[in-house]
Write a protein that holds these residues in place. Structure first.
Motif, mmCIF file in Angstrom:
data_model
loop_
_atom_site.group_PDB
_atom_site.id
_atom_site.type_symbol
_atom_site.label_atom_id
_atom_site.label_comp_id
_atom_site.label_asym_id
_atom_site.label_seq_id
_atom_site.Cartn_x
_atom_site.Cartn_y
_atom_site.Cartn_z
ATOM 1 N N TYR A 105 0.849 -1.185 0.000
ATOM 2 C CA TYR A 105 0.000 0.000 0.000
ATOM 3 C C TYR A 105 0.884 1.233 0.000
ATOM 4 O O TYR A 105 1.757 1.388 0.858
ATOM 5 N N LEU A 106 0.668 2.109 -0.960
ATOM 6 C CA LEU A 106 1.440 3.346 -1.022
ATOM 7 C C LEU A 106 0.481 4.521 -1.001
ATOM 8 O O LEU A 106 -0.522 4.528 -1.716
ATOM 9 N N GLU A 107 0.822 5.507 -0.181
ATOM 10 C CA GLU A 107 0.000 6.714 -0.103
ATOM 11 C C GLU A 107 0.732 7.852 -0.819
ATOM 12 O O GLU A 107 1.844 8.220 -0.430
ATOM 13 N N PRO A 147 -2.013 14.110 5.051
ATOM 14 C CA PRO A 147 -1.199 12.973 5.496
ATOM 15 C C PRO A 147 0.101 13.483 6.110
ATOM 16 O O PRO A 147 0.695 14.420 5.572
ATOM 17 N N ASP A 148 0.528 12.917 7.235
ATOM 18 C CA ASP A 148 1.808 13.418 7.748
ATOM 19 C C ASP A 148 3.000 12.561 7.355
ATOM 20 O O ASP A 148 4.125 13.029 7.409
ATOM 21 N N LYS A 149 2.750 11.321 6.935
ATOM 22 C CA LYS A 149 3.877 10.519 6.447
ATOM 23 C C LYS A 149 3.535 9.815 5.135
ATOM 24 O O LYS A 149 3.558 8.582 5.076
ATOM 25 N N PRO A 150 3.207 10.574 4.096
ATOM 26 C CA PRO A 150 2.887 9.905 2.830
ATOM 27 C C PRO A 150 4.143 9.233 2.254
ATOM 28 O O PRO A 150 5.270 9.641 2.583
ATOM 29 N N ASP A 151 3.951 8.251 1.403
ATOM 30 C CA ASP A 151 5.093 7.633 0.721
ATOM 31 C C ASP A 151 5.677 8.582 -0.315
ATOM 32 O O ASP A 151 6.852 8.490 -0.666
ATOM 33 N N LEU A 152 4.824 9.484 -0.799
ATOM 34 C CA LEU A 152 5.268 10.495 -1.768
ATOM 35 C C LEU A 152 4.365 11.707 -1.634
ATOM 36 O O LEU A 152 3.144 11.563 -1.473
ATOM 37 N N ARG A 153 4.981 12.888 -1.703
ATOM 38 C CA ARG A 153 4.215 14.136 -1.659
ATOM 39 C C ARG A 153 4.469 14.864 -2.966
ATOM 40 O O ARG A 153 5.623 15.065 -3.352
ATOM 41 N N LEU A 154 3.407 15.227 -3.644
ATOM 42 C CA LEU A 154 3.530 15.822 -4.967
ATOM 43 C C LEU A 154 2.712 17.101 -5.049
ATOM 44 O O LEU A 154 1.475 17.041 -5.087
ATOM 45 N N ASP A 155 3.364 18.239 -5.066
ATOM 46 C CA ASP A 155 2.655 19.491 -5.334
ATOM 47 C C ASP A 155 2.796 19.735 -6.836
ATOM 48 O O ASP A 155 3.903 19.931 -7.340
#
Ligand SMILES: Nc1ncnc2c1ncn2[C@@H]1O[C@H](COP(=O)(O)OP(=O)(O)OP(=O)(O)O)[C@@H](O)[C@H]1O
Ligand SMILES: [Mg+2]
Length: 178
Positions: A105-107, A147-155
């Motif tokens: 599972y990846l967030e 989310p405070d610990k996503p696997d990836l953050r994309l703006d």
């Protein structure tokens, strides 16, 4: 069989979740992978027809989609889920259900800020919310818990779709799922 996974794209309306999921899906299909996109808007017309936008209904929607995603992912499908999923506890429940079955599972937090989402206003919803014609709009008068610990953050502000999709594909490769 290739390893499946659920890739949940969470974020505000207009952040780019559907657009990125479709681009990633196209790329993976071309590479011969089994892929499904479980899009929030589509599922609200089918699997979740009749549900509204109260906290309870949003949670039910997310749990249902999470259940289907885990089933698919468990059987080798890369399952992309562009669904807002505004509540952290409910997202965590879905992740825990994947963990319980050792399903990946990846967030991915599509963290495009509200101002940019409202500027895009793809569906005209922000204009209606600001005009007071629509209530319960996530990020305007309804919560979005980041989310405070996503696997990836994309703006995605000022980023093209190909670059955004590439980052998701790179994450899959990095986790041995590409
Ligand atoms: N780098 C980018 N990645 C994704 N979308 C982008 C990017 N740059 C611009 N856009 C544009 O932003 C819009 C994003 O809309 P999209 O329907 O994908 O949002 P969404 O997050 O799925 O919203 P909703 O929750 O309402 O379904 C599209 O018009 C898309 O072309
Ligand atoms: Mg969408």
């Amino acid at each position: 069989m290739s390893r499946g996974a659920t890739v949940w794209l969470t974020g505000l309306s207009g952040a780019g979740k559907t657009t990125i999921a479709e681009a990633v899906a196209e790329h993976l299909r071309a590479a011969g992978r089994e892929v499904e996109v479980l899009d929030g808007d589509e599922l609200r017309r089918g699997l979740s027809a009749g549900l509204g936008f109260s906290r309870q209904d949003r949670d039910t929607h997310v749990r249902r989609v999470g259940f289907v995603a885990e089933l698919l992912a468990r059987h080798g499908v890369i399952t992309l889920v562009p669904v807002i999923a505004p509540y952290a506890a409910t997202r965590d429940e879905v992740r825990a259900q994947h963990d319980a079955r050792a399903t990946s599972y990846l967030e991915v937090y599509v963290a495009t800020p509200l101002a940019e989402c409202a500027r895009r206003d793809v569906k005209g919803l922000y204009a209606r919310a600001i005009a007071g014609e629509l209530t319960g709009m996530t990020g305007v008068d309804d919560p979005y818990e980041e989310p405070d610990k996503p696997d990836l953050r994309l703006d995605t502000t000022g980023m093209d779709v190909t670059t955004a999709a590439r980052q998701v594909l790179d994450l899959l490769i990095e986790r041995g799922l590409g």
